[in-house]
Design a protein around this motif. Structure first.
Motif, PDB file in Angstrom:
ATOM      1  N   GLY A  18     -48.429   2.743  -8.144  1.00  0.00           N
ATOM      2  CA  GLY A  18     -49.440   1.927  -8.825  1.00  0.00           C
ATOM      3  C   GLY A  18     -49.405   0.516  -8.269  1.00  0.00           C
ATOM      4  N   MET A  19     -50.041  -0.420  -8.976  1.00  0.00           N
ATOM      5  CA  MET A  19     -50.104  -1.801  -8.511  1.00  0.00           C
ATOM      6  C   MET A  19     -48.820  -2.534  -8.926  1.00  0.00           C
ATOM      7  SD  MET A  19     -52.999  -1.958  -6.949  1.00  0.00           S
ATOM      8  CE  MET A  19     -53.422  -3.697  -6.741  1.00  0.00           C
ATOM      9  N   LEU A  20     -48.055  -2.956  -7.950  1.00  0.00           N
ATOM     10  CA  LEU A  20     -46.791  -3.645  -8.222  1.00  0.00           C
ATOM     11  C   LEU A  20     -46.955  -5.142  -7.952  1.00  0.00           C
ATOM     12  CD1 LEU A  20     -44.111  -1.146  -6.884  1.00  0.00           C
ATOM     13  CD2 LEU A  20     -45.352  -1.177  -9.040  1.00  0.00           C
ATOM     14  N   PRO A  21     -46.004  -5.961  -8.439  1.00  0.00           N
ATOM     15  CA  PRO A  21     -46.163  -7.415  -8.307  1.00  0.00           C
ATOM     16  C   PRO A  21     -46.268  -7.853  -6.841  1.00  0.00           C
ATOM     17  CG  PRO A  21     -44.370  -6.883  -9.823  1.00  0.00           C
ATOM     18  CD  PRO A  21     -44.786  -5.594  -9.195  1.00  0.00           C
ATOM     19  N   GLY A  22     -47.292  -8.640  -6.548  1.00  0.00           N
ATOM     20  CA  GLY A  22     -47.462  -9.212  -5.221  1.00  0.00           C
ATOM     21  C   GLY A  22     -46.795 -10.574  -5.141  1.00  0.00           C
ATOM     22  N   SER A  53     -47.683 -13.442  -7.576  1.00  0.00           N
ATOM     23  CA  SER A  53     -47.127 -13.406  -8.935  1.00  0.00           C
ATOM     24  C   SER A  53     -45.654 -13.814  -8.922  1.00  0.00           C
ATOM     25  CB  SER A  53     -47.334 -12.039  -9.580  1.00  0.00           C
ATOM     26  OG  SER A  53     -46.620 -11.039  -8.906  1.00  0.00           O
ATOM     27  N   LYS A  80     -51.842 -11.097  -5.868  1.00  0.00           N
ATOM     28  CA  LYS A  80     -51.319 -10.879  -7.215  1.00  0.00           C
ATOM     29  C   LYS A  80     -50.612  -9.540  -7.350  1.00  0.00           C
ATOM     30  CE  LYS A  80     -54.676 -13.869  -9.385  1.00  0.00           C
ATOM     31  NZ  LYS A  80     -55.941 -13.974 -10.125  1.00  0.00           N
ATOM     32  N   ALA A  81     -51.091  -8.550  -6.626  1.00  0.00           N
ATOM     33  CA  ALA A  81     -50.535  -7.197  -6.765  1.00  0.00           C
ATOM     34  C   ALA A  81     -50.652  -6.472  -5.442  1.00  0.00           C
ATOM     35  CB  ALA A  81     -51.272  -6.443  -7.862  1.00  0.00           C
ATOM     36  N   VAL A  82     -49.743  -5.524  -5.231  1.00  0.00           N
ATOM     37  CA  VAL A  82     -49.803  -4.719  -4.013  1.00  0.00           C
ATOM     38  C   VAL A  82     -49.907  -3.246  -4.403  1.00  0.00           C
ATOM     39  CG1 VAL A  82     -48.636  -6.328  -2.465  1.00  0.00           C
ATOM     40  CG2 VAL A  82     -47.276  -4.787  -3.857  1.00  0.00           C
TER      41      VAL A  82
END
Lengths: 254, 254
Positions: free
Chosen positions: A156-160, A163, A149-151
């Motif tokens: 910060g946490m960006l779209p994986g 998503s 879902k996120a990387v």
């Protein structure tokens, strides 16, 4: 304890945290190498090639050849080849995915694809998503390297990729086939490469939801190490337990 | 039959199909105009301005001023203003959305946003999605003009805003607040503009899942016309029925 003859090893949280090596991970690899036990690093990363990943490990003095790395992109390409032969593929992804598809003999096309394959793509555009939707609606198989879902990044946490894949899933109503952990497919592709007997192969990782679930789904032994994502106090792993847990890989004898 | 003093009118499938006018739609508008009954065209379209939409209607000789059009972008901007005042907004969208936000006094920012607002954006990139995710994770409200999964084009069904919005939803785990049909919010904003009593307002449209559901959720009367998406033989509308159904709007007396 059973003597395992094949090891599938997670990377982030097991061998290193970001750019910092986990020394007990390196020492496990050393013991495997010394004992001549085959091992394979298994990663959901689809953007990098095995060469790039092996190089990062070598820089940390962790023994790794490119042939000892299986990315979700490679698992995806080899799975498609084995199941369906060489395909015309519409691919959204980065260098690692495009290289893996070509290595397995698939041909990249912009229309009339047999399969749409999605991996993380930091150059993603609406047009790429539109083309993917059109081809999936047109009957192309829909495959995605992983459902992350996120990387984590410095920002910060960006779209994986999971998503990003949801755009095509939601828009077309067609469920993607995911390849990477926690799916069994990447485990099965890894064991084919490693050539080991599933009953004597163990999956080692720090993330219960991905590494351990993948091993369980593939029906192989699992070793959860508390050096990364999953914490000893978390509930999830205590409900359906891995075969083994250790605080550090130094506690594990090969 | 009740005399309604306010009409909310859908566009595609009700007033026209693509570029082709539905003549009975035009004639209903003529009757409303002749009788001096207020009406408002209500559309999930967020990419165009009310001026652009009124112009299209005028070219089809359907009586429409820009003030008689409410887009999901306008409903979004006015809802945010009414609920939270003028905000710093990180917006993904096209001209219609950006104009609507500015018209309501919101300020577009690239970081430290109070709200992330998503509408369809054919110039969408990974970077825009990444910024949206970071700001939603940072606590920004998460609002989306509409949940449309796909949009019809000459090339076929392309990704709609609902599918694009899913990237941020899936990646962050934060549910978006949708504004457009079938949500009640756009109905409520439309009635505020129109100034009519909900008990005397009717929503007219061809799509049960969006137009009629929106009217029902807003607690107003609904008129389903079989000139577009929903067919008389469809099951869904027969389970929870609209207040009125007609084959053509020529069968409706104002």
């Amino acid at each position: 304890m059973k003597q395992f003859t094949g090891y599938l090893l997670d990377l982030d949280g097991t061998m290193y945290r970001g750019t910092e090596r986990i020394d007990a991970g390196k020492r496990l690899v050393d013991r495997l190498a010394d004992a001549g036990i085959p091992y394979l690093f298994v990663t959901n990363n689809s953007s990098k090639t095995p060469e790039q990943i092996a190089e990062k490990l070598q820089e940390m003095e962790i023994k790794a050849e490119p042939s000892q790395v299986m990315t979700s992109a490679e698992a995806c390409a080899s799975y498609l080849k084995r199941k369906h032969g060489e395909l015309n593929v519409y691919a959204i992804g980065e260098h690692g995915l495009l290289t893996a598809l070509e290595s397995e003999g698939h041909t990249r096309v912009s229309e009339k694809a047999d399969a749409v394959v999605m991996g993380i793509d930091r150059q993603l555009t609406y047009e790429k998503l539109a083309d993917a939707c059109l081809q999936v609606r047109n009957g192309a198989k829909f495959v995605s390297t992983n459902a992350d879902k996120a990387v984590p990044t410095e920002r910060g946490m960006l779209p994986g990729n999971g998503s990003l894949t949801s755009v095509v899933h939601v828009s077309t109503g067609v469920e993607p086939l995911f390849i990477g952990k926690p799916e069994a497919i990447i485990m099965e592709e890894a064991m084919k490469r490693l050539g080991t007997d599933p009953s004597l192969t163990v999956m080692v990782g720090d993330n219960y939801e991905t590494d351990i679930m993948a091993g369980m789904r593939a029906g192989i032994a699992t070793l959860l190490v508390f050096s990364g994502f999953t914490r000893p106090e978390d509930r999830a792993w205590q409900v359906k337990r891995p075969d083994f847990t250790v605080t550090t890989l130094d506690d594990w004898s090969v």
